[in-house]
Each structure stands twice: as C-alpha cells, then as structure tokens.
Write a protein that holds these residues in place. Structure first.
Motif, mmCIF file in Angstrom:
data_model
loop_
_atom_site.group_PDB
_atom_site.id
_atom_site.type_symbol
_atom_site.label_atom_id
_atom_site.label_comp_id
_atom_site.label_asym_id
_atom_site.label_seq_id
_atom_site.Cartn_x
_atom_site.Cartn_y
_atom_site.Cartn_z
ATOM 1 N N SER A 82 -7.197 -14.068 9.383
ATOM 2 C CA SER A 82 -7.640 -12.716 9.080
ATOM 3 C C SER A 82 -8.222 -12.767 7.668
ATOM 4 N N ASP A 83 -8.738 -11.661 7.204
ATOM 5 C CA ASP A 83 -9.356 -11.656 5.872
ATOM 6 C C ASP A 83 -8.362 -11.955 4.761
ATOM 7 N N ARG A 84 -7.080 -11.689 4.972
ATOM 8 C CA ARG A 84 -6.090 -11.839 3.900
ATOM 9 C C ARG A 84 -5.034 -12.908 4.141
ATOM 10 N N ARG A 85 -4.952 -13.471 5.351
ATOM 11 C CA ARG A 85 -3.927 -14.511 5.569
ATOM 12 C C ARG A 85 -4.329 -15.445 6.691
ATOM 13 N N ILE A 86 -3.756 -16.637 6.613
ATOM 14 C CA ILE A 86 -3.927 -17.641 7.656
ATOM 15 C C ILE A 86 -2.534 -18.010 8.152
ATOM 16 N N VAL A 87 -2.360 -17.980 9.461
ATOM 17 C CA VAL A 87 -1.049 -18.169 10.072
ATOM 18 C C VAL A 87 -1.119 -19.340 11.052
ATOM 19 N N HIS A 88 -0.183 -20.248 10.916
ATOM 20 C CA HIS A 88 -0.087 -21.368 11.855
ATOM 21 C C HIS A 88 1.175 -21.216 12.676
ATOM 22 N N LYS A 89 1.001 -21.221 13.999
ATOM 23 C CA LYS A 89 2.134 -21.242 14.935
ATOM 24 C C LYS A 89 2.049 -22.571 15.660
ATOM 25 N N GLY A 90 2.991 -23.445 15.407
ATOM 26 C CA GLY A 90 2.982 -24.761 16.020
ATOM 27 C C GLY A 90 3.713 -25.747 15.125
ATOM 28 N N GLU A 91 3.289 -26.999 15.170
ATOM 29 C CA GLU A 91 3.938 -28.040 14.386
ATOM 30 C C GLU A 91 2.920 -28.891 13.644
ATOM 31 N N LEU A 92 3.341 -29.357 12.478
ATOM 32 C CA LEU A 92 2.610 -30.362 11.713
ATOM 33 C C LEU A 92 3.526 -31.557 11.523
ATOM 34 N N SER A 93 2.943 -32.738 11.493
ATOM 35 C CA SER A 93 3.761 -33.900 11.150
ATOM 36 C C SER A 93 4.263 -33.693 9.724
ATOM 37 N N PRO A 94 5.504 -34.047 9.438
ATOM 38 C CA PRO A 94 6.014 -33.831 8.086
ATOM 39 C C PRO A 94 5.365 -34.781 7.084
ATOM 40 N N GLY A 95 5.203 -34.284 5.883
ATOM 41 C CA GLY A 95 4.632 -35.103 4.821
ATOM 42 C C GLY A 95 4.616 -34.346 3.515
ATOM 43 N N PRO A 96 4.334 -35.048 2.440
ATOM 44 C CA PRO A 96 4.336 -34.421 1.120
ATOM 45 C C PRO A 96 2.982 -33.815 0.766
ATOM 46 N N ASP A 97 3.001 -32.799 -0.037
ATOM 47 C CA ASP A 97 1.804 -32.312 -0.726
ATOM 48 C C ASP A 97 0.683 -31.873 0.211
ATOM 49 N N TYR A 98 1.023 -31.146 1.284
ATOM 50 C CA TYR A 98 0.006 -30.637 2.188
ATOM 51 C C TYR A 98 -0.677 -29.424 1.563
ATOM 52 N N LYS A 99 -1.987 -29.364 1.739
ATOM 53 C CA LYS A 99 -2.803 -28.252 1.250
ATOM 54 C C LYS A 99 -3.639 -27.703 2.399
ATOM 55 N N LEU A 100 -3.913 -26.414 2.350
ATOM 56 C CA LEU A 100 -4.754 -25.767 3.342
ATOM 57 C C LEU A 100 -6.116 -25.488 2.718
ATOM 58 N N TYR A 101 -7.165 -25.913 3.400
ATOM 59 C CA TYR A 101 -8.537 -25.747 2.921
ATOM 60 C C TYR A 101 -9.367 -24.989 3.947
ATOM 61 N N LEU A 102 -10.412 -24.328 3.457
ATOM 62 C CA LEU A 102 -11.493 -23.833 4.300
ATOM 63 C C LEU A 102 -12.709 -24.692 3.987
ATOM 64 N N LEU A 154 -0.481 -41.287 14.572
ATOM 65 C CA LEU A 154 0.938 -41.130 14.878
ATOM 66 C C LEU A 154 1.701 -40.377 13.784
ATOM 67 N N LEU A 155 1.332 -40.574 12.527
ATOM 68 C CA LEU A 155 2.051 -39.962 11.401
ATOM 69 C C LEU A 155 1.335 -38.765 10.788
ATOM 70 N N HIS A 156 0.111 -38.484 11.203
ATOM 71 C CA HIS A 156 -0.700 -37.417 10.596
ATOM 72 C C HIS A 156 -1.351 -36.598 11.704
ATOM 73 N N TRP A 157 -0.757 -35.459 12.042
ATOM 74 C CA TRP A 157 -1.258 -34.650 13.142
ATOM 75 C C TRP A 157 -0.799 -33.209 12.997
ATOM 76 N N GLY A 158 -1.430 -32.361 13.756
ATOM 77 C CA GLY A 158 -1.033 -30.962 13.849
ATOM 78 C C GLY A 158 -1.366 -30.449 15.228
ATOM 79 N N GLU A 159 -0.564 -29.504 15.700
ATOM 80 C CA GLU A 159 -0.830 -28.873 16.987
ATOM 81 C C GLU A 159 -0.375 -27.425 16.918
ATOM 82 N N GLY A 160 -0.877 -26.633 17.825
ATOM 83 C CA GLY A 160 -0.537 -25.222 17.849
ATOM 84 C C GLY A 160 -1.783 -24.374 17.707
ATOM 85 N N THR A 161 -1.617 -23.237 17.059
ATOM 86 C CA THR A 161 -2.707 -22.279 16.891
ATOM 87 C C THR A 161 -2.741 -21.786 15.455
#
Length: 156
Positions: free
Chosen positions: A73-93, A62-69
């Motif tokens: 690409s080789d130089r950037r990652i783009v999220h179109k959609g929503e993430l549940s709000p929260g502190p200190d989010y990091k993006l990993y591969l 309920l408090l930790h989710w993401g949706e969208g797309t």
C-alpha cells in the motif's frame, strides 16, 4: 610434527563449522516476535498491489529464499509467508525486476531501501512519506551483510 598439524587442521575445521552454524542460527535465536496473522491481515487490508514470492528464482537457493505473498500500500509493505533466516535483511523497491545478485547490484544505486527485516515468518515495513511505490515495480529482500539475493516479486 604430523600430530600437531592434524590437531591444527581438525580444530580449524571445527572452528570454521562452528562459525558457519553461528552465522546461520544466531538470527533465528535473536529473532524478535513478529506480527501475528491477525496483525498481518489488518496491515495488508486495502493494499494496492499483491505479489506472490517463489523459491524458484534464479538467485534463490537452499539457504536464500522467500515464499508467500507481499502486499503493498502507499504506507506499508506486508509479507505473509516465510523467509530463510539470515542476518541483516533489508527491504528494497527496485525500478526493474531482478532475480539474482548481479542484477540487483547493477541497479542498487537506483533502488530505495525501505527498512530492516528482523522476522522470518511475516513482517510489516513502513514506507517513508517521501517514497512512492508507483515509482518502482519490484519489491526485493536482500542480505546486506553477505551481499546475497533472497527473493523478489514484480508487483506492476
């Protein structure tokens, strides 16, 4: 004596609830302006991979989710959609798809952290020049402060 104990318990409960609400609402209140739909579309143009995000993953709740797309690409990652709000989010591969905290913690040493996520209704994160998205197959959002899985998507 009973009155003092009740006062301590009631004030302690109010303090705990206030702290929890602060942790939840502070990221929303301090969220910077994110990229608009036009900027997100332009940044996603020419993406090599595109992956949907779903709220229905094992580690999402309920408090930790993401949706969208997410577009990669080789130089950037783009999220179109929503993430549940929260502190200190990091993006990993990540090299293998994981969909919960335990799975990510087991693989975190081999994952690469790309950057911070400060906005919850779309983001653009640059991929460093020394990172190849082809060395990984999953993009993952993680709350570093609380060790919480937010969402992930396997792109190849």
């Amino acid at each position: 004596m009973l009155k003092l104990l009740l006062l301590l318990v009631s004030h302690g409960a109010v303090l705990a609830i206030g702290f929890a609400l602060g942790v939840y609402f502070l990221p929303i209140l301090t969220e910077p302006n994110g990229p608009d739909a036009t900027a997100l579309a332009a940044a996603a143009e020419g993406a090599r991979y595109e992956v949907p995000l779903s709220r229905d993953l094992k580690g999402s709740d309920l408090l930790h989710w993401g949706e969208g797309t997410i577009s990669l690409s080789d130089r950037r990652i783009v999220h179109k959609g929503e993430l549940s709000p929260g502190p200190d989010y990091k993006l990993y591969l990540v090299k293998e798809f994981v969909d919960d905290e335990a799975g990510f913690i087991a693989m975190k040493e081999s994952a690469v952290r790309l950057g911070d996520i400060k906005t919850f209704d779309g983001f653009i994160v640059e991929v460093p020049g020394d990172v190849s998205i082809d060395d990984y197959n999953t993009v993952l959002v993680w709350c570093e402060a609380f060790g919480e899985f937010i969402t992930a998507g396997k792109y190849r």
